[in-house]
Design a protein around this motif. Sequence first.
Motif, PDB file in Angstrom:
ATOM      1  N   GLY A 271      61.363  62.158  -0.128  1.00 21.56           N
ATOM      2  CA  GLY A 271      60.478  61.150  -0.703  1.00 21.56           C
ATOM      3  C   GLY A 271      61.181  59.822  -0.891  1.00 21.56           C
ATOM      4  N   GLU A 272      62.400  59.857  -1.411  1.00 16.00           N
ATOM      5  CA  GLU A 272      63.176  58.630  -1.585  1.00 16.00           C
ATOM      6  C   GLU A 272      63.483  57.974  -0.242  1.00 16.00           C
ATOM      7  OE1 GLU A 272      65.604  59.787  -5.685  1.00 16.00           O
ATOM      8  OE2 GLU A 272      66.692  59.416  -3.822  1.00 16.00           O
ATOM      9  N   ARG A 273      63.761  58.794   0.755  1.00 18.34           N
ATOM     10  CA  ARG A 273      64.088  58.260   2.086  1.00 18.34           C
ATOM     11  C   ARG A 273      62.922  57.465   2.655  1.00 18.34           C
ATOM     12  NH1 ARG A 273      65.912  63.041   5.646  1.00 18.34           N
ATOM     13  NH2 ARG A 273      63.676  63.320   5.980  1.00 18.34           N
ATOM     14  N   ALA A 274      61.720  58.013   2.542  1.00 17.07           N
ATOM     15  CA  ALA A 274      60.534  57.313   3.033  1.00 17.07           C
ATOM     16  C   ALA A 274      60.277  56.042   2.237  1.00 17.07           C
ATOM     17  CB  ALA A 274      59.323  58.234   2.969  1.00 17.07           C
ATOM     18  N   ALA A 275      60.457  56.125   0.913  1.00 17.45           N
ATOM     19  CA  ALA A 275      60.191  54.965   0.067  1.00 17.45           C
ATOM     20  C   ALA A 275      61.208  53.852   0.302  1.00 17.45           C
ATOM     21  CB  ALA A 275      60.199  55.381  -1.400  1.00 17.45           C
ATOM     22  N   LEU A 276      62.487  54.205   0.440  1.00 18.90           N
ATOM     23  CA  LEU A 276      63.507  53.179   0.680  1.00 18.90           C
ATOM     24  C   LEU A 276      63.315  52.545   2.052  1.00 18.90           C
ATOM     25  CD1 LEU A 276      66.032  51.640  -0.153  1.00 18.90           C
ATOM     26  CD2 LEU A 276      67.401  53.520   0.786  1.00 18.90           C
ATOM     27  N   THR A 277      62.993  53.358   3.051  1.00 16.95           N
ATOM     28  CA  THR A 277      62.742  52.822   4.396  1.00 16.95           C
ATOM     29  C   THR A 277      61.613  51.801   4.360  1.00 16.95           C
ATOM     30  OG1 THR A 277      63.534  54.838   5.478  1.00 16.95           O
ATOM     31  CG2 THR A 277      62.063  53.426   6.745  1.00 16.95           C
ATOM     32  N   ALA A 278      60.538  52.134   3.669  1.00 12.64           N
ATOM     33  CA  ALA A 278      59.404  51.207   3.567  1.00 12.64           C
ATOM     34  C   ALA A 278      59.805  49.939   2.823  1.00 12.64           C
ATOM     35  CB  ALA A 278      58.239  51.893   2.854  1.00 12.64           C
ATOM     36  N   GLU A 279      60.597  50.071   1.785  1.00 13.53           N
ATOM     37  CA  GLU A 279      61.049  48.912   1.006  1.00 13.53           C
ATOM     38  C   GLU A 279      61.880  47.970   1.873  1.00 13.53           C
ATOM     39  OE1 GLU A 279      60.858  46.697  -2.318  1.00 13.53           O
ATOM     40  OE2 GLU A 279      60.158  48.771  -2.385  1.00 13.53           O
ATOM     41  N   LEU A 280      62.774  48.522   2.660  1.00 14.42           N
ATOM     42  CA  LEU A 280      63.620  47.705   3.532  1.00 14.42           C
ATOM     43  C   LEU A 280      62.793  47.015   4.613  1.00 14.42           C
ATOM     44  CD1 LEU A 280      66.562  50.247   3.855  1.00 14.42           C
ATOM     45  CD2 LEU A 280      66.654  48.040   2.663  1.00 14.42           C
ATOM     46  N   GLN A 281      61.814  47.715   5.128  1.00 13.06           N
ATOM     47  CA  GLN A 281      60.942  47.114   6.145  1.00 13.06           C
ATOM     48  C   GLN A 281      60.128  45.961   5.564  1.00 13.06           C
ATOM     49  OE1 GLN A 281      58.914  50.694   7.341  1.00 13.06           O
ATOM     50  NE2 GLN A 281      60.230  51.008   9.140  1.00 13.06           N
ATOM     51  N   THR A 333      73.314  55.863   0.386  1.00 11.74           N
ATOM     52  CA  THR A 333      73.001  57.239   0.021  1.00 11.74           C
ATOM     53  C   THR A 333      71.836  57.246  -0.957  1.00 11.74           C
ATOM     54  OG1 THR A 333      75.361  57.782   0.193  1.00 11.74           O
ATOM     55  CG2 THR A 333      73.947  59.386  -0.912  1.00 11.74           C
ATOM     56  N   LEU A 334      70.935  58.182  -0.791  1.00  8.75           N
ATOM     57  CA  LEU A 334      69.793  58.304  -1.695  1.00  8.75           C
ATOM     58  C   LEU A 334      70.223  59.019  -2.968  1.00  8.75           C
ATOM     59  CD1 LEU A 334      67.472  59.257   1.206  1.00  8.75           C
ATOM     60  CD2 LEU A 334      67.255  57.161  -0.133  1.00  8.75           C
ATOM     61  N   PRO A 335      69.885  58.472  -4.145  1.00 13.27           N
ATOM     62  CA  PRO A 335      70.418  59.012  -5.399  1.00 13.27           C
ATOM     63  C   PRO A 335      69.957  60.432  -5.706  1.00 13.27           C
ATOM     64  CG  PRO A 335      69.528  56.805  -5.720  1.00 13.27           C
ATOM     65  CD  PRO A 335      69.102  57.249  -4.355  1.00 13.27           C
ATOM     66  N   GLY A 336      68.682  60.725  -5.469  1.00  6.03           N
ATOM     67  CA  GLY A 336      68.185  62.052  -5.761  1.00  6.03           C
ATOM     68  C   GLY A 336      67.664  62.253  -7.167  1.00  6.03           C
ATOM     69  N   PHE A 337      67.544  61.170  -7.941  1.00  4.28           N
ATOM     70  CA  PHE A 337      66.941  61.269  -9.276  1.00  4.28           C
ATOM     71  C   PHE A 337      66.242  59.951  -9.588  1.00  4.28           C
ATOM     72  CE2 PHE A 337      71.212  59.726  -9.774  1.00  4.28           C
ATOM     73  CZ  PHE A 337      71.202  58.828 -10.825  1.00  4.28           C
ATOM     74  N   GLU A 338      65.209  60.024 -10.414  1.00  5.32           N
ATOM     75  CA  GLU A 338      64.274  58.912 -10.573  1.00  5.32           C
ATOM     76  C   GLU A 338      64.923  57.636 -11.079  1.00  5.32           C
ATOM     77  OE1 GLU A 338      59.900  57.961 -12.630  1.00  5.32           O
ATOM     78  OE2 GLU A 338      60.891  59.897 -12.928  1.00  5.32           O
ATOM     79  N   SER A 339      65.703  57.726 -12.153  1.00  2.72           N
ATOM     80  CA  SER A 339      66.285  56.507 -12.714  1.00  2.72           C
ATOM     81  C   SER A 339      67.262  55.863 -11.735  1.00  2.72           C
ATOM     82  CB  SER A 339      66.980  56.808 -14.039  1.00  2.72           C
ATOM     83  OG  SER A 339      68.046  57.732 -13.859  1.00  2.72           O
ATOM     84  N   GLY A 340      68.016  56.685 -11.002  1.00  2.00           N
ATOM     85  CA  GLY A 340      68.934  56.144 -10.008  1.00  2.00           C
ATOM     86  C   GLY A 340      68.198  55.449  -8.885  1.00  2.00           C
ATOM     87  N   PHE A 341      67.097  56.043  -8.436  1.00  2.00           N
ATOM     88  CA  PHE A 341      66.342  55.419  -7.360  1.00  2.00           C
ATOM     89  C   PHE A 341      65.698  54.114  -7.827  1.00  2.00           C
ATOM     90  CE2 PHE A 341      62.658  54.972  -4.463  1.00  2.00           C
ATOM     91  CZ  PHE A 341      63.350  54.898  -3.276  1.00  2.00           C
ATOM     92  N   ASP A 342      65.194  54.084  -9.042  1.00  2.00           N
ATOM     93  CA  ASP A 342      64.621  52.843  -9.579  1.00  2.00           C
ATOM     94  C   ASP A 342      65.671  51.744  -9.636  1.00  2.00           C
ATOM     95  OD1 ASP A 342      62.196  54.118  -9.865  1.00  2.00           O
ATOM     96  OD2 ASP A 342      62.409  54.460 -12.021  1.00  2.00           O
ATOM     97  N   THR A 343      66.873  52.102 -10.053  1.00  2.00           N
ATOM     98  CA  THR A 343      67.970  51.129 -10.099  1.00  2.00           C
ATOM     99  C   THR A 343      68.305  50.624  -8.705  1.00  2.00           C
ATOM    100  OG1 THR A 343      68.899  52.172 -12.081  1.00  2.00           O
ATOM    101  CG2 THR A 343      70.387  50.794 -10.779  1.00  2.00           C
TER     102      THR A 343
END
Length: 361
Positions: A271-281, A333-343
């Motif tokens: 899920g994080e991978r898809a979200a980060l990819t979209a954010e970068l695009q 690297t994808l953090p794997g936890f919500e607060s890390g991904f938000d940061t």
Amino acid sequence: MTAATTAGPRARVDPLTAYTRPPVPKGVLKLDANEGAYPADDLASVVATEGPELLRRYPTITDLEQLFAAYAGVDEARVIATAGAGDALDRVCRAYLTPGRKVVLPSPSFEMLDRYVRVAWGELLPIPWTTPEFPRSAFLDLVKQNPAVVFLVSPNNPTGAAITADDLRAIAHAAPGALVVLDHAYVEYADDDLTTVGLAEPNVLVVRTMSKAWGLAGCRVGYALGAPEVLGALRAAGPSYPLAAPSVAIAMEQLARGDAAVARHVDRIRGERAALTAELQLLGLQPFPSQANFVLVDCGRPAAPLRAAFDAAGIRVRDFPDREGLEQCLRITLPGFESGFDTLVAAVRAVLGAYDSEESS
């Protein structure tokens, strides 16, 4: 002082090429080394439970190899436990290479492979792989040169691209005299697990690890699956006691607890991978399609200043200033936890979005 001016014994390996990574200060969100899940808080308690005898005795890896065999669904004779996946790859080079023997491998890929091959006097035959599709035809052409070893890293590091079952079979059949090594370190995050496909071929060795999705990078535990005669050569090329007893105990406990936590972690990462990819695009950047627990992104400018800006924001990501073709890339690297991904997302918008705005103004 350089290696060329040091008095005394001269190594044939340049000491200045040793792999080093800068220390990461406490409090920094560390996203530069592709570590995986956070293990359970009580996992290491197994070391205390075993008591001092665990530390006093030389370790045995037989029980751990039995657990790996059961997990992979293979006979025990087809498993060897190693000190991380890197140990297995290094042993391959030391067991199968001599001066001038050729090694086919993708480029870019896991950077230690080049070092292992050179230390074993092998000849590197790299094939560019920067697209989502595996360059099968180029590999098939090059294996006509009768290499001793073919390395296939899937998902590939640092791009995240993966091969298919047909790719693996085609290479194995085209190079029957070569050891085809499938480095499957990131396989838990991928769409397809090719372990069974690989083990159906007599010349394929599958290398896996507990450093990523299983969350045990600090323990340095990996394993390889293949033909017994291949594993015998790897044992002969390794040390008497490759794994520390505490690492063996922790790995066995992690395996005994099952892979439910691994599955939850993998779902989160995807899920994080898809979200980060979209954010970068959205920022106009070019992330590489990834099947691993990281995303490589071409920033369109030298990446070193961007990495420094992430450092200033309290996040350590990976740049590649000395690797040809990757000078403009960051691996996150994808953090794997919500607060890390938000940061992470906030920093991506602040750092990479700011540079995007400068270009537009």
